[in-house]
Design a protein around this motif. Sequence first.
Motif, PDB file in Angstrom:
ATOM      1  N   VAL A   1      29.079  35.899  39.924  1.00 41.85           N
ATOM      2  CA  VAL A   1      27.707  35.984  39.408  1.00 41.85           C
ATOM      3  C   VAL A   1      27.647  37.144  38.415  1.00 41.85           C
ATOM      4  N   ASP A   2      27.188  36.863  37.203  1.00 40.98           N
ATOM      5  CA  ASP A   2      27.077  37.917  36.181  1.00 40.98           C
ATOM      6  C   ASP A   2      25.679  38.508  36.229  1.00 40.98           C
ATOM      7  N   VAL A   3      25.594  39.840  36.420  1.00 38.07           N
ATOM      8  CA  VAL A   3      24.301  40.520  36.542  1.00 38.07           C
ATOM      9  C   VAL A   3      24.216  41.637  35.504  1.00 38.07           C
TER      10      VAL A   3
ATOM     11  N   HIS B   1      27.782  43.487  35.202  1.00 32.18           N
ATOM     12  CA  HIS B   1      28.304  43.603  36.581  1.00 32.18           C
ATOM     13  C   HIS B   1      28.732  42.203  37.023  1.00 32.18           C
ATOM     14  N   LYS B   2      30.036  42.037  37.272  1.00 33.60           N
ATOM     15  CA  LYS B   2      30.505  40.741  37.763  1.00 33.60           C
ATOM     16  C   LYS B   2      30.591  40.827  39.287  1.00 33.60           C
ATOM     17  N   VAL B   3      29.708  40.070  39.946  1.00 41.17           N
ATOM     18  CA  VAL B   3      29.719  40.063  41.417  1.00 41.17           C
ATOM     19  C   VAL B   3      30.624  38.909  41.845  1.00 41.17           C
TER      20      VAL B   3
ATOM     21  N   ILE C   1      26.520  32.060  36.410  1.00 37.71           N
ATOM     22  CA  ILE C   1      27.259  31.869  37.663  1.00 37.71           C
ATOM     23  C   ILE C   1      28.496  31.039  37.334  1.00 37.71           C
ATOM     24  N   ASN C   2      29.645  31.508  37.829  1.00 36.25           N
ATOM     25  CA  ASN C   2      30.898  30.804  37.540  1.00 36.25           C
ATOM     26  C   ASN C   2      31.542  30.252  38.801  1.00 36.25           C
ATOM     27  N   VAL C   3      32.102  29.064  38.652  1.00 39.53           N
ATOM     28  CA  VAL C   3      32.870  28.448  39.728  1.00 39.53           C
ATOM     29  C   VAL C   3      34.287  29.016  39.691  1.00 39.53           C
TER      30      VAL C   3
HETATM   31 MG   LIG Z   1      29.816  35.015  32.242  1.00 37.19          MG
END
Ligand SMILES: [Mg+2]
Length: 357
Positions: free
Chosen positions: A287-289, A204-206, A303-305
């Motif tokens: 945020v990858d969940v 899940h990419k938030v 977590i990605n910028v």
């Molecule tokens: Mg990732």
Amino acid sequence: MHTTMEHPKQLQHRRIGLWISKKKMKKFAFGVLAEACRNRRLELVEVDGSCSLWRQGPFDVLVHKLTDVMIGAQQGNPEDQTMMQHVEEFLQSSPHLIVLDPLPAVWKLVDRYDTYTLLEKLQPHFADSLIYTPSFALLESTDPQKILEALKVKNVTFPFVCKTRVAHGLNSHEMAVIFNRVGLKDVSPPCVAQSFVNHNATLHKVYIIGDSLSVVQRPSLRNFPSGESEMETLFFCSQEVSKAESSSELTKPLHGTHQMDSELPNEVAHQLVTAIRPVLGASLIGVDVIVDNGTGHRALIDINVFPGYDGVADFSEHLADHISKLLEEKSQETGEAALNGTNAVRLAHHHKIEATV
Ligand SMILES: [Mg+2]
Ligand SMILES: O=P(O)(O)O[C@@H]1[C@@H](OP(=O)(O)O)[C@H](OP(=O)(O)O)[C@H](O)[C@H](OP(=O)(O)O)[C@H]1OP(=O)(O)O
Ligand SMILES: Nc1ncnc2c1ncn2[C@@H]1O[C@H](COP(=O)(O)OP(=O)(O)O)[C@@H](O)[C@H]1O
């Protein structure tokens, strides 16, 4: 006599600088964002990192993804160091510039160990939403005994994922899943080991854009046997595993897997964002969940910028809204400051007169 009516602040023409890498610009819908900005009386300007910022300015907002330059500067690349010096000087000379996102916030997210440490500290805020970050350890040695000790201290279990400390840029997506002690020979320090969580191959990419968020499902690594197993180390590139179109043996859910609900409820995503945004100080993040298929607990693994926001409807509208909101807040702030300043002068003047009466 011709008088120029000063536009009220909120209607003034504002210049938004967008500074991203050539690679990112290729995928970026610049025209769509420029149109969304124009509809809000904002002018979107592409910033050329090779030219003087002063000559390209002035800007009211600088939207950037400078992670490659920041990491290069940190690793001693002279060109990147010069570029970062130029950026710092420009920011110091532009106190009213809104930076999206502020460099101190971005610095927290360019090193996975720092990011996971920050998430670990946030654990108490997440407990009631069953959100956590999987156990992780910094591995700095190739000695199997030292690796085992480092894993044990931080309760990292087999299988675990080995990731580079550097969280962004070309080489940051080469990873390995290590299943047993024999596999420890594949550890290439310095790296971060993170316990693998079985999650039925669903990521899940938030995606966060200021106050708005979107949750996008993506393919992900399939389940593996828990604990130490005979499997050989699995090397992979994350950019081939969790893109919308990714499909391989690695991402096929195993038949008959324990199908604990792998969904991520929207309210959980909101609780997550409410908790991490103030701590991270950033507003353009992904945020990858993943959801543990045994416990249903939600694991924050990345977590990605300023990610690509692939699959987020109306990204440009949300970003333009966020920029407008920040400008409005800044204008109120400076308006209040000016007002306070004027009041202070008026008050001082009043006291001065009072003192002479
Ligand atoms: Mg990732
Ligand atoms: O490849 P894109 O465009 O989808 O975006 C990448 C992100 O993918 P995502 O949108 O989250 O699926 C990607 O996110 P993941 O690492 O895939 O979670 C990174 O943020 C990547 O940045 P960098 O190359 O590591 O600096 C992002 O690359 P850049 O767009 O910043 O170049
Ligand atoms: N702890 C973990 N448990 C299970 N799968 C993981 C874990 N960490 C990463 N993965 C898998 O590897 C992929 C890439 O990991 P991630 O940390 O997001 O790297 P990147 O920053 O390159 O996106 C994830 O999308 C997921 O499929």
